[in-house]
Design a protein around this motif. Structure first.
Motif, mmCIF file in Angstrom:
data_model
loop_
_atom_site.group_PDB
_atom_site.id
_atom_site.type_symbol
_atom_site.label_atom_id
_atom_site.label_comp_id
_atom_site.label_asym_id
_atom_site.label_seq_id
_atom_site.Cartn_x
_atom_site.Cartn_y
_atom_site.Cartn_z
ATOM 1 N N PHE A 310 0.760 -1.163 -0.033
ATOM 2 C CA PHE A 310 0.111 0.097 0.014
ATOM 3 C C PHE A 310 0.896 1.284 -0.033
ATOM 4 C CE2 PHE A 310 -2.354 -3.395 2.058
ATOM 5 C CZ PHE A 310 -3.764 -3.384 1.577
ATOM 6 N N ASP A 311 0.478 2.347 -0.461
ATOM 7 C CA ASP A 311 1.050 3.491 -0.329
ATOM 8 C C ASP A 311 0.895 4.289 1.059
ATOM 9 O OD1 ASP A 311 1.877 3.897 -3.177
ATOM 10 O OD2 ASP A 311 -0.244 4.106 -3.529
ATOM 11 N N THR A 312 -0.253 3.863 1.602
ATOM 12 C CA THR A 312 -0.497 4.621 3.055
ATOM 13 C C THR A 312 -1.484 3.420 3.798
ATOM 14 O OG1 THR A 312 -1.038 6.677 1.894
ATOM 15 C CG2 THR A 312 -1.887 6.377 4.087
ATOM 16 N N VAL A 313 -1.127 3.512 5.161
ATOM 17 C CA VAL A 313 -1.888 2.640 5.989
ATOM 18 C C VAL A 313 -2.122 3.681 7.105
ATOM 19 C CG1 VAL A 313 -1.349 0.976 7.805
ATOM 20 C CG2 VAL A 313 -0.293 0.499 5.800
ATOM 21 N N LEU A 314 -3.510 3.492 7.345
ATOM 22 C CA LEU A 314 -4.294 4.572 8.085
ATOM 23 C C LEU A 314 -4.954 3.608 9.248
ATOM 24 C CD1 LEU A 314 -6.475 7.494 7.315
ATOM 25 C CD2 LEU A 314 -7.179 5.904 9.153
ATOM 26 N N TRP A 315 -4.575 4.056 10.716
ATOM 27 C CA TRP A 315 -5.016 3.312 11.704
ATOM 28 C C TRP A 315 -6.384 3.958 12.259
ATOM 29 C CZ3 TRP A 315 -2.756 -1.141 12.188
ATOM 30 C CH2 TRP A 315 -1.593 -1.303 11.954
ATOM 31 N N ALA A 316 -7.275 3.117 12.559
ATOM 32 C CA ALA A 316 -8.662 3.678 13.106
ATOM 33 C C ALA A 316 -8.945 2.769 14.271
ATOM 34 C CB ALA A 316 -9.629 3.862 11.964
ATOM 35 N N ILE A 317 -8.318 2.913 15.303
ATOM 36 C CA ILE A 317 -8.419 1.714 16.370
ATOM 37 C C ILE A 317 -8.841 2.242 17.308
ATOM 38 C CG2 ILE A 317 -6.994 0.193 14.984
ATOM 39 C CD1 ILE A 317 -4.761 0.860 17.428
ATOM 40 N N GLY A 318 -9.606 3.411 17.625
ATOM 41 C CA GLY A 318 -10.129 3.953 18.618
ATOM 42 C C GLY A 318 -9.105 5.319 19.045
ATOM 43 N N ARG A 319 -9.732 5.943 20.220
ATOM 44 C CA ARG A 319 -9.133 6.947 20.824
ATOM 45 C C ARG A 319 -8.646 6.903 22.191
ATOM 46 N NH1 ARG A 319 -9.617 11.280 17.209
ATOM 47 N NH2 ARG A 319 -9.541 12.799 18.766
ATOM 48 N N VAL A 320 -7.735 7.684 22.516
ATOM 49 C CA VAL A 320 -7.384 7.997 23.890
ATOM 50 C C VAL A 320 -7.821 9.018 24.671
ATOM 51 C CG1 VAL A 320 -5.950 5.867 24.059
ATOM 52 C CG2 VAL A 320 -5.021 8.048 23.356
ATOM 53 N N PRO A 321 -8.098 9.286 25.698
ATOM 54 C CA PRO A 321 -8.464 10.794 26.304
ATOM 55 C C PRO A 321 -6.956 11.320 26.532
ATOM 56 C CG PRO A 321 -8.733 9.100 28.152
ATOM 57 C CD PRO A 321 -8.607 8.304 26.548
ATOM 58 N N GLU A 322 -7.037 12.670 26.513
ATOM 59 C CA GLU A 322 -5.986 13.368 26.739
ATOM 60 C C GLU A 322 -5.744 13.965 28.181
ATOM 61 O OE1 GLU A 322 -3.481 15.406 23.766
ATOM 62 O OE2 GLU A 322 -3.340 13.321 24.481
ATOM 63 N N THR A 323 -5.607 12.776 28.919
ATOM 64 C CA THR A 323 -5.466 13.278 30.663
ATOM 65 C C THR A 323 -3.980 12.833 31.162
ATOM 66 O OG1 THR A 323 -6.272 10.757 30.607
ATOM 67 C CG2 THR A 323 -7.916 12.540 30.845
ATOM 68 N N ARG A 324 -2.987 12.040 30.245
ATOM 69 C CA ARG A 324 -2.233 11.547 31.124
ATOM 70 C C ARG A 324 -1.165 12.445 31.496
ATOM 71 N NH1 ARG A 324 -4.115 7.484 28.054
ATOM 72 N NH2 ARG A 324 -3.910 5.495 28.612
ATOM 73 N N ASN A 325 -0.999 13.642 30.639
ATOM 74 C CA ASN A 325 -0.155 14.738 30.924
ATOM 75 C C ASN A 325 -0.622 15.848 32.028
ATOM 76 O OD1 ASN A 325 2.062 13.568 29.874
ATOM 77 N ND2 ASN A 325 1.424 14.075 27.710
ATOM 78 N N LEU A 326 -1.841 15.621 32.223
ATOM 79 C CA LEU A 326 -2.590 16.737 33.165
ATOM 80 C C LEU A 326 -2.102 16.965 34.683
ATOM 81 C CD1 LEU A 326 -6.081 16.786 31.613
ATOM 82 C CD2 LEU A 326 -4.332 18.610 31.313
#
Length: 523
Positions: A310-326
């Motif tokens: 492939f020319d591009t591999v796109l991951w769409a496996i969920g999201r993680v909340p932006e909390t770890r650096n707060l």
């Protein structure tokens, strides 16, 4: 050692390492005075901005702290959050580009002489979409300024329950304090770090909309347990503009949505050129000397391995909340240890009464822009406007912008049966053909509507599912009726607008229980 690191993963880790070093010593580095506010919003996405602007309208001193950490591939963007920059807005515009391609192909049936074959320019489309997004970034800055909301382009973390420190891209540290703090940091796409080459060579929805050149032949990799409608949406518009697109998924296509509707969506996409590798999981991404990416995957049914380039591999496996650096622990804010989302109550309050969380970062909330916006406004009104109105998260409508759009509100058929029992649920349904499809003889075999109701009269409507053109526009109107407790009897008393697709909803009269053929044959 750090200076010797190379590649996107190394650069990503280096940025994180450098930011951690700066913030650890931030308290000692601050020389200026601490700035105080009535409300501090951490996160400049749709929910955070709505909350900040509403509080400012109510006469309060408000600040917004927002900072976008570049993606592992180096993509960065401006104020406005996921929806504006790497979500709803660019996605819908690129979806529209694909729809226009189909319309151009249909045009000669209506008398238009259009030269064939038609060509699409990714570069021109991307530039137009990106320019629009940049105009929205600027618009948000202007709106904050007009409402006298102080904007800080800083990466924020808690010092204590009322104080936040922020570091800008130059390393300068700012201290902010507030009587009330709202966390609206949203989430970012997840990478499958256990797969070799995933982060080095793959991209996510953080990147696809900002590519300057066409992604070419694309593999869309979807997680087994993530809803990730973005995978099907991106695959749909990539196929629609003429690119070779493959969706690789281990299990079901749209977890959390009605599964009959999900199956119809994938059937439609397959019949229109998108390839699906079902029951398959990638195990290795390797870059070839040609620059292409070789993907190796395992077919769980057969146990065999296979590869393709492939020319591009796109991951769409969920999201993680932006909390770890707060540094939430310094403020005493509790998170769900399994997913790192912030635990909130009906008031959007965290374990610390004056700290709140809204939008995608909050536990148990729909990851939808309009719910974050409304929740943010209502929160500001409760804090500063003498209101007691709470956000109602029931019967929230949404649409998946696949080539054949899917709009829904309320319960899926599976949810209704699980909640009330099969014997207490009645499902009315119909296959229909949009009038616009007739002259061109376009395939309408997946255009389908179903209304999920209680069986006992007057048959309260529990959910509506619409698959067809302009699904979002159709669903929005019916969402009001369902929100107000509409019954099947009331829907049947509603006069339809002819000739439209939405009128088919008020004509539903065949139940699944009857076993009759649900195809619409005329007025």
């Amino acid at each position: 050692m750090m200076a010797a690191l190379r590649g996107p993963v190394a650069r990503f880790r280096l940025r994180t390492w450098a930011w951690t070093r700066r913030t650890r010593g931030a308290a000692n580095a601050v020389g200026g005075q601490q700035q105080g506010f009535d409300l501090l919003v951490i996160g400049g996405g749709s929910g955070g901005l709505a909350c900040a602007k509403e509080a400012a309208q109510l006469g309060r001193k408000v600040a917004v702290a927002d900072y976008v950490e570049p993606s592992p591939r180096g993509t960065r963007w401006g104020l406005g959050g996921t929806c504006v920059n790497v979500g709803c807005i660019p996605k819908k515009l690129m979806h529209q580009a694909a729809l226009l391609g189909d319309m151009i192909k249909d045009a000669h049936h209506y008398g238009w002489e259009v030269a064939q074959p038609i060509q699409h320019s990714w570069k021109k489309m991307a530039e137009a979409v990106q320019n629009h997004v940049k105009s929205l970034n600027w618009g948000h800055r202007v709106q904050l300024q007009d409402r006298k909301v102080k904007y800080f382009n800083i990466k924020a973390s808690f010092v204590n329950k009322h104080t936040v420190q922020g570091v800008d891209k130059g390393g300068k540290v700012t201290l902010l304090s507030a009587d009330h703090i709202v966390i609206a940091t949203g989430g970012r796409p997840r990478y499958p770090i256990q797969i070799k080459g995933a982060m080095e060579y793959g991209i996510t929805s953080d990147d696809i909309f900002w590519l300057k050149e066409s992604p070419g032949k694309t593999s869309m990799c979807k997680a087994p347990h993530a809803a990730e409608d973005v995978a099907l949406e991106c695959a749909g518009f990539l196929t629609g503009i003429g690119l070779d697109t493959t969706v690789m998924m281990r299990s079901i296509p749209l977890r959390g949505f009605d599964q009959q509707m999900s199956s119809l969506i994938t059937e439609h996409m397959e019949s229109h050129g998108t390839q699906f590798l079902k029951g398959c999981v990638p195990s290795l991404i390797k870059k070839l000397p040609t620059g292409q990416l070789q993907v190796t995957w395992e077919d769980h049914a057969s146990g065999k391995e296979d590869t393709d380039t492939f020319d591009t591999v796109l991951w769409a496996i969920g999201r993680v909340p932006e909390t770890r650096n707060l540094n939430l622990e310094k403020a005493g804010v509790n998170v769900n240890p399994e997913n790192q989302k912030i635990v909130v109550d009906a008031q959007e309050a965290t374990s610390v009464p004056h700290i709140f969380a809204i939008g995608d970062v909050a536990e148990g909330r729909p990851e939808l822009t309009p719910t974050a916006i409304k929740a943010g406004k209502l929160l500001a009104q409760r804090l500063f406007g003498k209101s007691s109105a709470l956000m109602d998260y029931s019967s929230v409508p949404t649409t998946v912008f696949t080539p054949l759009e899917y709009g829904c509100v309320g319960l899926s058929e599976e949810e209704a049966v699980a909640l009330h029992g099969q014997e207490h649920v009645e499902v009315y349904h119909a296959y229909y053909k949009p009038l616009e499809f007739t002259v061109t003889d376009r395939d309408a075999s997946q255009c389908y509507i179903k209304m999920v109701c209680l069986r006992e009269p007057p048959q309260l409507v529990l959910g509506l599912h619409f698959l067809g053109p302009n699904a979002g526009e159709v669903t929005q109107g019916f969402a009001l009726g369902i929100k107000c407790g509409a019954s099947y009897a009331q829907v049947m008393q509603t006069v339809g607008i002819h000739p439209t697709c939405s009128e088919e909803v008020v004509k539903l009269h065949i139940s699944k229980r009857s076993g009759l053929q649900p195809t619409v044959t005329g007025c």
